[in-house]
Design a protein around this motif. Structure first.
Motif, PDB file in Angstrom:
ATOM      1  N   ILE A 179       1.050  -1.434   0.428  1.00  0.00           N
ATOM      2  CA  ILE A 179       0.103   0.175   0.096  1.00  0.00           C
ATOM      3  C   ILE A 179       1.217   0.958   0.364  1.00  0.00           C
ATOM      4  O   ILE A 179       1.899   1.866   1.317  1.00  0.00           O
ATOM      5  N   ILE A 180       1.203   1.499  -0.988  1.00  0.00           N
ATOM      6  CA  ILE A 180       2.027   3.318  -1.398  1.00  0.00           C
ATOM      7  C   ILE A 180       1.038   4.462  -1.592  1.00  0.00           C
ATOM      8  O   ILE A 180      -0.051   4.642  -1.861  1.00  0.00           O
ATOM      9  N   GLY A 181       1.660   5.714  -1.687  1.00  0.00           N
ATOM     10  CA  GLY A 181       0.779   7.030  -1.755  1.00  0.00           C
ATOM     11  C   GLY A 181       1.708   7.917  -0.483  1.00  0.00           C
ATOM     12  O   GLY A 181       2.557   7.390   0.168  1.00  0.00           O
ATOM     13  N   GLY A 184      -0.851  11.006   5.000  1.00  0.00           N
ATOM     14  CA  GLY A 184      -1.947  10.879   5.477  1.00  0.00           C
ATOM     15  C   GLY A 184      -3.013  11.048   4.475  1.00  0.00           C
ATOM     16  O   GLY A 184      -4.351  11.541   3.921  1.00  0.00           O
ATOM     17  N   LYS A 185      -3.081   9.870   3.453  1.00  0.00           N
ATOM     18  CA  LYS A 185      -4.348   9.648   3.159  1.00  0.00           C
ATOM     19  C   LYS A 185      -5.255   8.451   3.055  1.00  0.00           C
ATOM     20  O   LYS A 185      -6.117   8.245   2.764  1.00  0.00           O
ATOM     21  N   GLY A 186      -4.050   7.353   4.179  1.00  0.00           N
ATOM     22  CA  GLY A 186      -5.500   6.724   4.179  1.00  0.00           C
ATOM     23  C   GLY A 186      -4.334   5.399   4.293  1.00  0.00           C
ATOM     24  O   GLY A 186      -5.444   3.957   4.353  1.00  0.00           O
ATOM     25  N   LYS A 187      -3.524   5.367   3.868  1.00  0.00           N
ATOM     26  CA  LYS A 187      -2.778   3.670   4.215  1.00  0.00           C
ATOM     27  C   LYS A 187      -3.260   3.222   5.167  1.00  0.00           C
ATOM     28  O   LYS A 187      -3.110   1.882   4.867  1.00  0.00           O
ATOM     29  N   SER A 188      -2.108   3.339   6.041  1.00  0.00           N
ATOM     30  CA  SER A 188      -2.853   2.828   7.474  1.00  0.00           C
ATOM     31  C   SER A 188      -4.027   2.244   7.940  1.00  0.00           C
ATOM     32  O   SER A 188      -3.759   1.344   8.364  1.00  0.00           O
ATOM     33  N   THR A 189      -5.060   3.506   8.063  1.00  0.00           N
ATOM     34  CA  THR A 189      -6.187   3.001   7.972  1.00  0.00           C
ATOM     35  C   THR A 189      -7.299   1.875   7.262  1.00  0.00           C
ATOM     36  O   THR A 189      -7.492   0.844   7.548  1.00  0.00           O
ATOM     37  N   LEU A 191      -5.062  -0.540   5.777  1.00  0.00           N
ATOM     38  CA  LEU A 191      -3.899  -1.625   6.398  1.00  0.00           C
ATOM     39  C   LEU A 191      -4.656  -2.067   7.651  1.00  0.00           C
ATOM     40  O   LEU A 191      -5.451  -3.267   7.918  1.00  0.00           O
ATOM     41  N   ASN A 192      -5.726  -1.395   8.343  1.00  0.00           N
ATOM     42  CA  ASN A 192      -6.272  -1.297   9.841  1.00  0.00           C
ATOM     43  C   ASN A 192      -7.287  -2.373   9.150  1.00  0.00           C
ATOM     44  O   ASN A 192      -7.864  -2.825  10.109  1.00  0.00           O
ATOM     45  N   THR A 193      -7.794  -1.836   8.289  1.00  0.00           N
ATOM     46  CA  THR A 193      -9.295  -1.985   7.858  1.00  0.00           C
ATOM     47  C   THR A 193      -8.982  -3.387   7.371  1.00  0.00           C
ATOM     48  O   THR A 193     -10.402  -4.544   7.982  1.00  0.00           O
ATOM     49  N   LEU A 194      -8.193  -3.537   6.450  1.00  0.00           N
ATOM     50  CA  LEU A 194      -7.982  -5.565   5.953  1.00  0.00           C
ATOM     51  C   LEU A 194      -8.166  -6.021   7.377  1.00  0.00           C
ATOM     52  O   LEU A 194      -7.828  -7.522   7.200  1.00  0.00           O
ATOM     53  N   ALA A 195      -7.255  -5.899   8.315  1.00  0.00           N
ATOM     54  CA  ALA A 195      -6.536  -6.331   9.459  1.00  0.00           C
ATOM     55  C   ALA A 195      -7.746  -6.809  10.489  1.00  0.00           C
ATOM     56  O   ALA A 195      -7.704  -7.331  11.899  1.00  0.00           O
ATOM     57  N   GLY A 196      -8.956  -6.449  10.307  1.00  0.00           N
ATOM     58  CA  GLY A 196     -10.042  -6.227  10.626  1.00  0.00           C
ATOM     59  C   GLY A 196     -10.131  -5.421  12.437  1.00  0.00           C
ATOM     60  O   GLY A 196     -11.258  -5.262  12.933  1.00  0.00           O
ATOM     61  N   VAL A 197      -9.014  -4.153  12.155  1.00  0.00           N
ATOM     62  CA  VAL A 197      -9.579  -3.303  13.161  1.00  0.00           C
ATOM     63  C   VAL A 197     -10.646  -2.275  13.487  1.00  0.00           C
ATOM     64  O   VAL A 197     -11.125  -1.799  14.325  1.00  0.00           O
ATOM     65  N   PHE A 288       0.093  -8.735   8.569  1.00  0.00           N
ATOM     66  CA  PHE A 288       0.177  -7.273   8.021  1.00  0.00           C
ATOM     67  C   PHE A 288       1.463  -6.281   8.982  1.00  0.00           C
ATOM     68  O   PHE A 288       1.364  -6.015  10.065  1.00  0.00           O
ATOM     69  N   LEU A 289       2.412  -5.198   7.497  1.00  0.00           N
ATOM     70  CA  LEU A 289       3.274  -4.692   8.162  1.00  0.00           C
ATOM     71  C   LEU A 289       3.201  -3.357   7.927  1.00  0.00           C
ATOM     72  O   LEU A 289       3.298  -2.679   6.316  1.00  0.00           O
ATOM     73  N   ASP A 290       3.280  -2.781   9.012  1.00  0.00           N
ATOM     74  CA  ASP A 290       3.132  -0.969   9.142  1.00  0.00           C
ATOM     75  C   ASP A 290       4.188  -0.566   9.130  1.00  0.00           C
ATOM     76  O   ASP A 290       4.785  -0.226  10.046  1.00  0.00           O
ATOM     77  N   GLU A 291       4.936   0.258   7.875  1.00  0.00           N
ATOM     78  CA  GLU A 291       6.157   1.264   8.231  1.00  0.00           C
ATOM     79  C   GLU A 291       6.604   0.007   9.079  1.00  0.00           C
ATOM     80  O   GLU A 291       7.700   0.350  10.089  1.00  0.00           O
ATOM     81  N   PRO A 292       7.199  -1.286   8.341  1.00  0.00           N
ATOM     82  CA  PRO A 292       8.430  -1.743   9.813  1.00  0.00           C
ATOM     83  C   PRO A 292       9.621  -1.124   9.552  1.00  0.00           C
ATOM     84  O   PRO A 292      10.272  -1.999  10.410  1.00  0.00           O
ATOM     85  N   THR A 293       9.922  -0.634   8.992  1.00  0.00           N
ATOM     86  CA  THR A 293      11.277  -0.690   8.648  1.00  0.00           C
ATOM     87  C   THR A 293      11.851   1.657   9.544  1.00  0.00           C
ATOM     88  O   THR A 293      13.117   1.548   9.906  1.00  0.00           O
ATOM     89  N   ASN A 294      10.519   1.642  10.007  1.00  0.00           N
ATOM     90  CA  ASN A 294      10.808   3.193  10.635  1.00  0.00           C
ATOM     91  C   ASN A 294      11.680   2.312  11.858  1.00  0.00           C
ATOM     92  O   ASN A 294      11.701   1.631  12.098  1.00  0.00           O
ATOM     93  N   HIS A 295      12.716   3.161  12.146  1.00  0.00           N
ATOM     94  CA  HIS A 295      13.825   3.046  12.983  1.00  0.00           C
ATOM     95  C   HIS A 295      14.799   1.699  13.007  1.00  0.00           C
ATOM     96  O   HIS A 295      15.371   1.378  13.807  1.00  0.00           O
ATOM     97  N   LEU A 296      14.440   1.040  12.145  1.00  0.00           N
ATOM     98  CA  LEU A 296      15.298  -0.161  11.831  1.00  0.00           C
ATOM     99  C   LEU A 296      17.177   0.408  11.558  1.00  0.00           C
ATOM    100  O   LEU A 296      16.672   1.142  10.190  1.00  0.00           O
ATOM    101  N   ASP A 297      18.232  -0.024  11.520  1.00  0.00           N
ATOM    102  CA  ASP A 297      19.139   0.020  10.661  1.00  0.00           C
ATOM    103  C   ASP A 297      19.093  -0.380   9.411  1.00  0.00           C
ATOM    104  O   ASP A 297      18.236  -1.594   9.130  1.00  0.00           O
ATOM    105  N   MET A 298      19.992  -0.543   8.264  1.00  0.00           N
ATOM    106  CA  MET A 298      20.602  -0.897   6.750  1.00  0.00           C
ATOM    107  C   MET A 298      20.042  -2.875   7.249  1.00  0.00           C
ATOM    108  O   MET A 298      19.294  -3.283   6.361  1.00  0.00           O
ATOM    109  N   GLN A 299      20.664  -3.040   7.751  1.00  0.00           N
ATOM    110  CA  GLN A 299      21.004  -4.987   7.916  1.00  0.00           C
ATOM    111  C   GLN A 299      19.904  -5.406   8.410  1.00  0.00           C
ATOM    112  O   GLN A 299      19.218  -6.043   8.293  1.00  0.00           O
TER     113      GLN A 299
END
Length: 475
Positions: A179-181, A184-189, A191-197, A288-299
């Motif tokens: 899911i890209i874009g 503030g357009k609704g990407k996480s929303t 994902l949460n909808t598909l995940a049943g939240v 369901f992975l929402d921005e999983p690379t945030n705060h992770l280093d390159m490796q």
């Protein structure tokens, strides 16, 4: 006045994919120098001319991207390990000789001489290996060919302003939907909808055997700050034995007592790893992975990418990383002006057929490079540089091979000579002992001279190679 130096510390954090592409174009067009810190390898390689790394408390810089940097340090490590093998072998031989001969009056002087040589050699320490995140998601078997079926779903926090509407698609087993874009357009929303939240209008159907694991930014924020890392990972599945939970902690780079740390004192990257640990502890066939690379280093990002590739189930991911999109995405949902659209294809196919041009405004244009001659002239110059490089490197290569082979032969000879010295010493044959000792001393001196020649030739070989590469890149 216009700046001529930009210092950018993690400028890609929280930028959406459109902003990232704009920033990359801006940096490439910038006429001054840029010093950039980032964990986004794809972004870094797209804008950088040199790469600097901090490793084992040392800083090194090379001309080129991260691929060349890691190849360079791998080559350095390999050379060090080879040198250490020879170094340790010679030390062992000296230690053995000293131990056998220091107590005998006839060989005590020689043993003292060898002890001085041993003291001068010093010790080459083992290379410290960096801790890397390496893991696999726990797969829950499913017979389903279609993991999720979505038909005409719509959702908006304000009914009059839906974030997306009438979305329809199927997610098959072992496929990845990205899911890209813009932000503030609704990407996480979505994902949460598909995940049943969240509950949308429309239909979302999953197979009865579908088992979900959800990595979301709100999930990270909901980690119990009073819990330890072990307790938090254990909470994902209380039936997991403590040994397995500690194993997951170790996999997430929380070995030993680190697993007893409270969530409250962890950094953002560490909390992300705890959340990944909770997902690993949860058997699933739909991630369901929402921005999983945030705060992770390159490796760690590379390890995450590999884990998703190996996962036998399906994945829905929100990301701004074009590297992850190219590596993982089989299908896309693209948020643009006016809502979200399903695209049945890879990210490169999306760029080719649709692209982001309509979403990016005021893209800086890079200055055209100064023409350095026709293609024919450049081809001729390239051939001349390569020919000159070969002319200079061939004798150096022969010198390096000669030194390496001769050193190996002499070291084998010395090994035999040391055994003979011990034999003559035990037999009390002083004449042969003296004669062989002179030969050993000459061979050892010869080895030292060859090591000096090898170092000079290797340094010159590296210098010439680097200079010719720079000339070729300049063309």
């Amino acid at each position: 006045t216009e700046p001529n130096l930009l210092l950018l510390d993690e400028p890609t954090n929280y930028l959406d994919i459109v902003s990232l592409r704009w920033l990359g174009a801006f940096i490439r067009a910038f006429e001054g120098e840029v010093i950039l810190i980032t964990h986004d390898r794809d972004f870094m390689d797209s804008v950088s001319t040199h790469t600097m790394g901090l490793r084992r408390k040392n800083v090194s810089i090379i001309k080129g991207n991260s691929i060349k940097y890691y190849a360079h340090i791998a080559q350095e490590d390999e050379l060090y390990e080879k040198s250490k093998i020879n170094h340790d072998k010679k030390r062992a031989e000296l230690i053995d000789f000293i131990a056998r001969n220091k107590a005998r009056a006839s060989t005590a002087v020689m043993a003292q001489s060898k002890q001085k040589e041993l003291d001068k050699m010093g010790i080459m320490e083992n290379l410290e290996s960096d801790s890397d995140l390496s893991f696999s998601f726990s797969y829950s078997p499913t017979p389903a060919k279609v993991i999720m079926s979505v038909k005409d779903i719509s959702f908006g926090y304000n009914p009059d302003e839906p974030l997306f509407k009438n979305l329809t698609f199927n997610l098959e087993k072992n496929k990845c939907l990205a899911i890209i874009g813009k932000n503030g357009k609704g990407k996480s929303t979505l994902l949460n909808t598909l995940a049943g939240v969240l509950t949308p209008n429309g239909e979302i159907t999953t197979h009865p055997s579908t088992a979900i694991a959800h990595f979301g930014q709100t999930n990270i924020e909901r980690l119990n700050t009073n819990s330890t890392i072990i307790d938090e990972i254990q909470s994902a599945d209380n039936t997991q034995p403590n040994v397995k939970v500690r194993g997951i902690c170790g996999t997430m780079m929380f070995s030993g007592d680190d697993g007893e740390k409270k969530i409250s004192i962890l950094s953002g990257g560490e909390r992300s790893r705890v959340m990944l640990g909770k997902i690993i502890a949860t058997p699933a066939n739909l991630l369901f992975l929402d921005e999983p690379t945030n705060h992770l280093d390159m490796q760690s990002i590379d390890s995450l990418c590999d884990a998703v590739k190996r996962f036998e189930g399906s994945t829905v991911i929100v990301t701004h990383s074009e590297m992850l999109l190219r590596e993982l995405a089989d299908q896309l949902i693209v948020f643009r002006e006016g809502g979200a659209e399903f695209f049945n294809g890879t990210y490169d196919e999306f760029l080719e057929k649709i692209g982001w041009e309509d979403d990016i405004s005021d893209v800086p244009k890079a200055q055209k490079p100064i023409q350095q001659g026709s293609k024919k002239e450049q081809k001729q110059q390239r051939a001349e540089i390569i020919q000159e490089r070969s002319r200079l490197l061939n004798p150096l290569k022969k010198e390096i091979d000669f030194c390496e082979n001769t050193i190996m032969e002499l070291e084998e000879k010395l090994k035999t000579s040391h055994e003979q010295l011990i034999k003559y010493s035990n037999e009390g044959d002083s004449s042969k002992l003296m004669e062989l000792s002179k030969s050993v001393a000459a061979d050892e001196k010869r080895i030292e001279e060859l090591f000096e020649r090898l170092e000079i030739a290797s340094n010159e070989f590296e210098r010439i190679t680097k200079e010719s590469d720079e000339k070729l890149q300049a063309l």
